[in-house]
Design an enzyme around this catalytic site. Structure first.
Site, PDB file in Angstrom:
ATOM      1  N   ARG A  88       0.861  -1.020  -0.219  1.00 49.80           N
ATOM      2  CA  ARG A  88       0.050  -0.002  -0.012  1.00 49.80           C
ATOM      3  C   ARG A  88       1.015   1.151   0.066  1.00 49.80           C
ATOM      4  O   ARG A  88       0.190   2.327   0.057  1.00 49.80           O
ATOM      5  CB  ARG A  88      -0.863   0.206   1.255  1.00 49.80           C
ATOM      6  CG  ARG A  88      -2.207  -0.341   1.117  1.00 49.80           C
ATOM      7  CD  ARG A  88      -2.750  -0.169   2.471  1.00 49.80           C
ATOM      8  NE  ARG A  88      -4.102   0.150   2.585  1.00 49.80           N
ATOM      9  CZ  ARG A  88      -5.079  -1.002   2.741  1.00 49.80           C
ATOM     10  NH1 ARG A  88      -4.837  -1.985   2.638  1.00 49.80           N
ATOM     11  NH2 ARG A  88      -6.312  -0.500   3.012  1.00 49.80           N
ATOM     12  N   ARG A 127     -21.830  -2.418   4.108  1.00 58.02           N
ATOM     13  CA  ARG A 127     -21.208  -3.844   4.277  1.00 58.02           C
ATOM     14  C   ARG A 127     -21.269  -4.482   5.621  1.00 58.02           C
ATOM     15  O   ARG A 127     -21.253  -3.795   6.756  1.00 58.02           O
ATOM     16  CB  ARG A 127     -19.538  -3.653   4.016  1.00 58.02           C
ATOM     17  CG  ARG A 127     -18.789  -4.899   4.313  1.00 58.02           C
ATOM     18  CD  ARG A 127     -17.303  -4.676   3.791  1.00 58.02           C
ATOM     19  NE  ARG A 127     -16.637  -3.627   4.163  1.00 58.02           N
ATOM     20  CZ  ARG A 127     -15.543  -3.454   3.622  1.00 58.02           C
ATOM     21  NH1 ARG A 127     -15.090  -4.080   3.039  1.00 58.02           N
ATOM     22  NH2 ARG A 127     -14.742  -2.234   4.304  1.00 58.02           N
ATOM     23  N   ARG A 160     -17.556  -3.355  10.220  1.00 57.33           N
ATOM     24  CA  ARG A 160     -16.218  -3.055  10.849  1.00 57.33           C
ATOM     25  C   ARG A 160     -16.150  -1.427  11.353  1.00 57.33           C
ATOM     26  O   ARG A 160     -17.116  -0.723  10.987  1.00 57.33           O
ATOM     27  CB  ARG A 160     -15.284  -2.804   9.397  1.00 57.33           C
ATOM     28  CG  ARG A 160     -14.673  -4.106   9.152  1.00 57.33           C
ATOM     29  CD  ARG A 160     -13.974  -4.299   7.927  1.00 57.33           C
ATOM     30  NE  ARG A 160     -13.053  -3.232   7.383  1.00 57.33           N
ATOM     31  CZ  ARG A 160     -12.309  -3.181   6.292  1.00 57.33           C
ATOM     32  NH1 ARG A 160     -12.403  -3.972   5.570  1.00 57.33           N
ATOM     33  NH2 ARG A 160     -11.626  -2.106   6.134  1.00 57.33           N
ATOM     34  N   ARG A 171      -9.528   7.266   4.929  1.00 56.05           N
ATOM     35  CA  ARG A 171      -8.940   6.014   4.139  1.00 56.05           C
ATOM     36  C   ARG A 171      -8.845   6.387   2.758  1.00 56.05           C
ATOM     37  O   ARG A 171      -7.819   5.916   2.026  1.00 56.05           O
ATOM     38  CB  ARG A 171      -9.869   4.976   4.424  1.00 56.05           C
ATOM     39  CG  ARG A 171      -9.833   4.294   5.930  1.00 56.05           C
ATOM     40  CD  ARG A 171     -11.416   3.465   6.161  1.00 56.05           C
ATOM     41  NE  ARG A 171     -11.453   2.177   5.372  1.00 56.05           N
ATOM     42  CZ  ARG A 171     -12.293   1.795   5.344  1.00 56.05           C
ATOM     43  NH1 ARG A 171     -13.748   1.762   5.576  1.00 56.05           N
ATOM     44  NH2 ARG A 171     -12.503   0.433   4.606  1.00 56.05           N
TER      45      ARG A 171
HETATM   46  P1  AP5 Z   1     -15.120  -5.456  -0.479  1.00 53.97           P
HETATM   47  O1  AP5 Z   1     -14.919  -6.333  -1.497  1.00 53.97           O
HETATM   48  O2  AP5 Z   1     -15.413  -5.770   1.028  1.00 53.97           O
HETATM   49  O3  AP5 Z   1     -14.271  -4.133  -0.303  1.00 53.97           O
HETATM   50  P2  AP5 Z   1     -12.510  -4.061  -0.297  1.00 53.97           P
HETATM   51  O4  AP5 Z   1     -12.018  -3.707  -1.560  1.00 53.97           O
HETATM   52  O5  AP5 Z   1     -11.892  -5.277   0.190  1.00 53.97           O
HETATM   53  O6  AP5 Z   1     -12.459  -2.848   0.712  1.00 53.97           O
HETATM   54  P3  AP5 Z   1     -11.993  -2.723   2.109  1.00 53.97           P
HETATM   55  O7  AP5 Z   1     -12.761  -1.824   2.745  1.00 53.97           O
HETATM   56  O8  AP5 Z   1     -11.818  -4.181   2.757  1.00 53.97           O
HETATM   57  O9  AP5 Z   1     -10.434  -1.926   1.694  1.00 53.97           O
HETATM   58  P4  AP5 Z   1      -9.503  -1.514   2.388  1.00 53.97           P
HETATM   59  O10 AP5 Z   1      -8.414  -1.295   1.758  1.00 53.97           O
HETATM   60  O11 AP5 Z   1     -10.020  -0.007   3.235  1.00 53.97           O
HETATM   61  O12 AP5 Z   1      -9.274  -2.216   3.918  1.00 53.97           O
HETATM   62  P5  AP5 Z   1      -8.398  -3.392   4.530  1.00 53.97           P
HETATM   63  O13 AP5 Z   1      -9.018  -4.223   5.228  1.00 53.97           O
HETATM   64  O14 AP5 Z   1      -7.201  -3.590   3.581  1.00 53.97           O
HETATM   65  O15 AP5 Z   1     -16.392  -4.551  -0.753  1.00 53.97           O
HETATM   66  C1  AP5 Z   1     -17.155  -3.580  -0.189  1.00 53.97           C
HETATM   67  C2  AP5 Z   1     -18.838  -3.718  -0.047  1.00 53.97           C
HETATM   68  O16 AP5 Z   1     -19.176  -3.685  -1.321  1.00 53.97           O
HETATM   69  C3  AP5 Z   1     -19.205  -5.129   0.563  1.00 53.97           C
HETATM   70  O17 AP5 Z   1     -20.333  -5.024   1.025  1.00 53.97           O
HETATM   71  C4  AP5 Z   1     -19.643  -5.640  -0.743  1.00 53.97           C
HETATM   72  O18 AP5 Z   1     -20.318  -6.749  -0.672  1.00 53.97           O
HETATM   73  C5  AP5 Z   1     -19.999  -4.702  -1.903  1.00 53.97           C
HETATM   74  N1  AP5 Z   1     -19.455  -4.814  -3.170  1.00 53.97           N
HETATM   75  C6  AP5 Z   1     -18.181  -5.487  -3.824  1.00 53.97           C
HETATM   76  N2  AP5 Z   1     -18.009  -5.435  -4.857  1.00 53.97           N
HETATM   77  C7  AP5 Z   1     -19.158  -4.874  -5.488  1.00 53.97           C
HETATM   78  C8  AP5 Z   1     -19.726  -4.599  -6.699  1.00 53.97           C
HETATM   79  N3  AP5 Z   1     -18.951  -4.989  -7.891  1.00 53.97           N
HETATM   80  N4  AP5 Z   1     -20.800  -3.803  -6.863  1.00 53.97           N
HETATM   81  C9  AP5 Z   1     -21.742  -3.687  -5.797  1.00 53.97           C
HETATM   82  N5  AP5 Z   1     -21.278  -3.846  -4.458  1.00 53.97           N
HETATM   83  C10 AP5 Z   1     -20.083  -4.378  -4.524  1.00 53.97           C
HETATM   84  O19 AP5 Z   1      -7.725  -2.351   5.407  1.00 53.97           O
HETATM   85  C11 AP5 Z   1      -8.054  -1.555   6.820  1.00 53.97           C
HETATM   86  C12 AP5 Z   1      -7.066  -0.847   7.500  1.00 53.97           C
HETATM   87  O20 AP5 Z   1      -5.935  -1.885   7.951  1.00 53.97           O
HETATM   88  C13 AP5 Z   1      -6.359   0.164   6.698  1.00 53.97           C
HETATM   89  O21 AP5 Z   1      -7.211   1.395   6.787  1.00 53.97           O
HETATM   90  C14 AP5 Z   1      -5.104   0.078   7.347  1.00 53.97           C
HETATM   91  O22 AP5 Z   1      -5.167   1.017   8.879  1.00 53.97           O
HETATM   92  C15 AP5 Z   1      -4.791  -1.205   7.767  1.00 53.97           C
HETATM   93  N6  AP5 Z   1      -3.814  -1.895   6.662  1.00 53.97           N
HETATM   94  C16 AP5 Z   1      -4.146  -2.881   6.235  1.00 53.97           C
HETATM   95  N7  AP5 Z   1      -3.188  -3.085   5.148  1.00 53.97           N
HETATM   96  C17 AP5 Z   1      -2.068  -2.287   5.193  1.00 53.97           C
HETATM   97  C18 AP5 Z   1      -0.876  -2.099   4.855  1.00 53.97           C
HETATM   98  N8  AP5 Z   1      -0.528  -3.058   3.724  1.00 53.97           N
HETATM   99  N9  AP5 Z   1      -0.127  -1.084   4.948  1.00 53.97           N
HETATM  100  C19 AP5 Z   1      -0.731  -0.493   6.086  1.00 53.97           C
HETATM  101  N10 AP5 Z   1      -1.721  -0.203   6.810  1.00 53.97           N
HETATM  102  C20 AP5 Z   1      -2.485  -1.449   6.376  1.00 53.97           C
HETATM  103 ZN    ZN Z   2     -11.193  -5.908   1.972  1.00 51.10          ZN
END
Ligand code: AP5
Ligand code: ZN
Length: 214
Positions: A88, A127, A160, A171
């Protein structure tokens, strides 16, 4: 195959991952899921990450690189993997390259979940997740059979803590500032495939399959 999924919060990375994982027998490593598990278990790592995650900011590179380094050693990840939410930052991408170089491998494809910011609030605030499996639902776009209940286990679903309109703003800011440069980093290596992530889930899956069958 060694794949990276990059896209803003709510772009569908977690929704498409299990489908790709099953089809290609890859291990799925989602740093967000791993961090949330650490927070729930109150491990030292979880305690460190909790506040940062709830503010919608990125946790430190060292912390997530450590998690990924450890996770990629699993035998099931040797043949290929899907990285969801990592790297990221450009620093994380450089570290990953180093790790892969040591193994004599490299990234095959980076899937760029391209989508307009304006669509994301509705996706994020609707979600619901089954936390132990990572299964994801949406009140409007992918409702469970019974409201608030996981289809497979019958266990309750949850939301969440960072899935509010307010935290989404931070974010998204982190995504544009710190993560978009990662897409350019891989574009220079010629491995990026852009996906129309605003389409319905099934259509996005078809696009993913097109890219991966090449
Ligand atoms: P979903 O598929 O769940 O979305 P996603 O792309 O996985 O989004 P996230 O919110 O999980 O991503 P993020 O990057 O913010 O969070 P992460 O957990 O990585 O879809 C979302 C919703 O839409 C669902 O309800 C689904 O059903 C619906 N949907 C999906 N596709 C659809 C479509 N085509 N049409 C209609 N509806 C649809 O990170 C969380 C936190 O962790 C970060 O903020 C950070 O603090 C930390 N973190 C994680 N990784 C790192 C890293 N590498 N470095 C630093 N911090 C990190
Ligand atoms: Zn995700």
């Amino acid at each position: 195959k060694r794949l990276i999924l990059i896209g803003p919060p709510g772009s569908g990375k977690g929704t498409q991952s299990p489908i790709i994982k099953d089809e290609y027998c890859l291990c799925h490593l989602a740093t967000g899921d791993m961090l949330r598990a650490a927070v729930a278990a109150k491990t030292p790592l979880g305690i460190k990450a909790k506040e940062t995650m709830e503010k919608g900011e990125l946790v430190s590179d060292d912390l997530v690189v450590g998690i990924i380094d450890e996770a990629m050693k699993k035998p099931s990840c040797q043949k290929g993997f899907i990285l969801d939410g990592f790297p990221r930052t450009v620093a994380q991408a450089e570290k990953l390259d180093e790790m892969l170089q040591k193994q004599g491998t490299k990234i095959d494809k980076v899937l760029d979940f391209a989508i307009d910011d304006s669509i994301l609030e509705e996706r994020i605030t609707g979600r619901w997740i089954h936390s132990s499996s990572g299964r994801t639902y949406h009140t409007k776009f992918a409702p469970p059979k019974v409201h608030g209940i996981d289809d497979v286990t019958g266990e309750p679903l949850m939301q969440r803590k960072d899935d509010t309109a307010e935290v989404l703003k931070s974010r998204l800011q982190a995504f544009h500032k710190q993560t978009e440069p990662v897409i350019d980093y891989y574009r220079n290596k010629g491995v990026v495939a852009k996906l129309p992530a605003e389409k319905p889930p099934k259509e996005v899956t078809v696009e993913v399959q097109k890219v991966l069958s090449k």
